[in-house]
Design a protein around this motif. Structure first.
Motif, PDB file in Angstrom:
ATOM      1  N   TRP A  10     -12.013  12.340   2.056  1.00 15.31           N
ATOM      2  CA  TRP A  10     -11.197  11.863   1.851  1.00 15.31           C
ATOM      3  C   TRP A  10     -10.801  11.597   3.571  1.00 15.31           C
ATOM      4  CZ3 TRP A  10     -12.012   7.610  -1.134  1.00 15.31           C
ATOM      5  CH2 TRP A  10     -12.675   7.172  -2.312  1.00 15.31           C
ATOM      6  N   ARG A  65      -9.323   8.521   6.058  1.00 17.17           N
ATOM      7  CA  ARG A  65      -8.167   7.201   6.614  1.00 17.17           C
ATOM      8  C   ARG A  65      -8.255   6.666   7.646  1.00 17.17           C
ATOM      9  NH1 ARG A  65      -2.866   7.977   4.337  1.00 17.17           N
ATOM     10  NH2 ARG A  65      -1.882   9.509   5.995  1.00 17.17           N
ATOM     11  N   THR A  75      -6.685   4.003  10.910  1.00 17.25           N
ATOM     12  CA  THR A  75      -5.794   2.328  10.506  1.00 17.25           C
ATOM     13  C   THR A  75      -6.045   1.679  12.348  1.00 17.25           C
ATOM     14  OG1 THR A  75      -3.969   3.295  12.350  1.00 17.25           O
ATOM     15  CG2 THR A  75      -3.718   2.860   9.764  1.00 17.25           C
ATOM     16  N   ARG A 117      -9.975   8.707  12.919  1.00 20.27           N
ATOM     17  CA  ARG A 117      -9.859   9.085  11.627  1.00 20.27           C
ATOM     18  C   ARG A 117      -9.309   9.850  11.068  1.00 20.27           C
ATOM     19  NH1 ARG A 117     -15.781   7.757   9.978  1.00 20.27           N
ATOM     20  NH2 ARG A 117     -16.452   8.423  11.887  1.00 20.27           N
ATOM     21  N   ASP A 149       0.688   4.787   4.371  1.00 14.89           N
ATOM     22  CA  ASP A 149      -0.221   4.825   3.859  1.00 14.89           C
ATOM     23  C   ASP A 149      -1.514   4.202   3.914  1.00 14.89           C
ATOM     24  OD1 ASP A 149       0.956   6.581   0.981  1.00 14.89           O
ATOM     25  OD2 ASP A 149       0.406   7.394   3.115  1.00 14.89           O
ATOM     26  N   ALA A 199      -3.727   1.792   5.405  1.00 14.37           N
ATOM     27  CA  ALA A 199      -5.335   2.030   5.761  1.00 14.37           C
ATOM     28  C   ALA A 199      -6.434   1.702   5.290  1.00 14.37           C
ATOM     29  CB  ALA A 199      -5.162   3.528   6.324  1.00 14.37           C
ATOM     30  N   TYR A 239     -10.475   3.122   4.190  1.00 15.31           N
ATOM     31  CA  TYR A 239      -9.836   4.580   3.498  1.00 15.31           C
ATOM     32  C   TYR A 239     -11.520   4.666   3.393  1.00 15.31           C
ATOM     33  CZ  TYR A 239      -5.519   5.621   1.988  1.00 15.31           C
ATOM     34  OH  TYR A 239      -3.423   5.966   2.297  1.00 15.31           O
ATOM     35  N   GLY A 246     -16.265   2.432   3.858  1.00 14.82           N
ATOM     36  CA  GLY A 246     -15.093   2.385   3.961  1.00 14.82           C
ATOM     37  C   GLY A 246     -14.538   1.188   2.988  1.00 14.82           C
ATOM     38  N   GLN A 252     -10.514  -1.064   2.050  1.00 14.60           N
ATOM     39  CA  GLN A 252      -9.178  -1.412   2.695  1.00 14.60           C
ATOM     40  C   GLN A 252      -8.220  -1.140   0.904  1.00 14.60           C
ATOM     41  OE1 GLN A 252      -7.883  -2.184   6.317  1.00 14.60           O
ATOM     42  NE2 GLN A 252      -6.156  -1.420   5.527  1.00 14.60           N
TER      43      GLN A 252
END
Length: 122
Positions: free
Chosen positions: A36, A38, A40, A45, A88, A90, A92, A115, A117
């Motif tokens: 995993w 994430r 923003t 990434r 946290d 982001a 993912y 992805g 959200q």
């Protein structure tokens, strides 16, 4: 072509839990590591967690709060998130490793989901 599909994202209050899932249909699912990440806006990434035959691995920022698991019978991988923080927030992504092993570099993964959200409100 392997298509990964994430689900479970959404809006949650700080301190709350959220569980992400990723379906990865296709043969030999159990033969690959899964991860995993994430991201923003405007940022690279970031590695979050990974699982392989040798164990589970976490970024320091989520250690003790997030748990990665997999269900090989259902070709799915999960990310259970607890004690969520606004940082946290982001998009993912789940990803399949190029091999049975996992690394924290995104270059070590060859198939990615679209992805989901996750937004944590303060």
């Amino acid at each position: 072509q392997v298509q990964l599909v994430e689900s479970g994202g959404g809006l949650v209050q700080a301190g709350g839990p959220l569980r992400l899932s990723c379906a990865a249909p296709g043969p030999a699912f159990s033969a690959y590591g899964l991860g995993w990440f994430r991201q923003t806006p405007g940022q690279a990434r970031e590695f979050v967690a990974a699982i392989s035959w040798s164990g589970t691995y976490y970024a320091d920022s989520v250690k003790g709060r997030f748990t990665i698991s997999r269900d090989n019978a259902k070709n799915t991988v999960h990310l259970q998130m607890s004690s969520l923080k606004p940082e946290d927030t982001a998009v993912y992504y789940c990803a399949r490793s190029r091999s049975a092993a996992v690394v924290s570099r995104d270059g070590g993964y060859d198939y990615w989901g679209q992805g989901t959200q996750v937004t944590v409100s303060s």
